[in-house]
Design a protein around this motif. Structure first.
Motif, short mmCIF file in Angstrom:
data_model
loop_
_atom_site.label_atom_id
_atom_site.label_comp_id
_atom_site.label_asym_id
_atom_site.label_seq_id
_atom_site.Cartn_x
_atom_site.Cartn_y
_atom_site.Cartn_z
N GLY A 45 0.81 -1.21 0.00
CA GLY A 45 0.00 0.00 0.00
C GLY A 45 0.85 1.25 0.00
N ILE A 46 0.59 2.13 0.94
CA ILE A 46 1.32 3.40 0.99
C ILE A 46 2.51 3.32 1.93
N TYR A 47 2.74 2.15 2.49
CA TYR A 47 3.85 1.98 3.44
C TYR A 47 4.86 1.00 2.87
N SER A 48 6.08 1.18 3.31
CA SER A 48 7.14 0.23 3.04
C SER A 48 7.36 -0.54 4.34
N VAL A 49 7.33 -1.85 4.26
CA VAL A 49 7.47 -2.69 5.45
C VAL A 49 8.86 -3.32 5.44
N ASP A 50 9.64 -3.04 6.47
CA ASP A 50 10.96 -3.64 6.61
C ASP A 50 10.95 -4.56 7.83
N GLN A 101 11.79 -7.66 14.08
CA GLN A 101 11.46 -6.26 14.27
C GLN A 101 10.86 -5.74 12.96
N VAL A 102 9.67 -5.12 13.05
CA VAL A 102 8.96 -4.61 11.88
C VAL A 102 9.00 -3.10 11.92
N GLU A 103 9.37 -2.51 10.80
CA GLU A 103 9.42 -1.05 10.70
C GLU A 103 8.58 -0.61 9.51
N LEU A 104 7.61 0.27 9.77
CA LEU A 104 6.77 0.82 8.72
C LEU A 104 7.28 2.20 8.35
N THR A 105 7.49 2.41 7.07
CA THR A 105 7.94 3.70 6.58
C THR A 105 6.96 4.16 5.51
#
Length: 117
Positions: free
Chosen positions: A4-9, A19-23
């Motif tokens: 979607g509108i986020y990048s999931v790392d 560890q999940v980071e939404l950007t």
């Protein structure tokens, strides 16, 4: 991974924890336009096809063209309804006149064979 509108790392720490980071991959305006696109494509039931807009300009154009398509469809249905209603009005007007003629013929006591014509 992009969702979607986020990048999931997703990363794994030394201890083995994930560890999940939404950007956010776009500005707030772009996210809003993408959200409008999703809402329109869902409500209009155009579907989630293989052809999707890649840029904000394409997304805005899709929203505009779907909106125009909905207006054209609504106007077409309204026009058909009005046309069919006019046909029905003519038929009802004819039936009303025929009933008045029957009542007139009965009032004047015309013979049955003339009334049946």
């Amino acid at each position: 991974e992009v969702s979607g509108i986020y990048s999931v790392d997703v990363t794994t720490t030394v201890e083995g924890r994930r560890q999940v980071e939404l950007t956010m991959k776009s500005t707030a305006a772009e996210a809003y336009i993408n959200s409008l696109y999703w809402a329109y494509i869902t409500m209009i039931t155009t579907g989630f096809g293989d052809i999707v807009p890649l840029h904000i300009a394409e997304t805005a154009w899709c929203i505009f063209s779907m909106f125009v398509g909905v207006i054209i469809t609504a106007l077409t249905i309204a026009n058909l309804q009005r046309t069919i209603g006019q046909f029905d009005a003519a038929r009802l007007n004819f039936q009303r006149k025929m009933e008045l003629i029957k009542i007139f013929m009965q009032y004047r006591c015309l013979p049955k064979d003339i009334q049946d014509r």
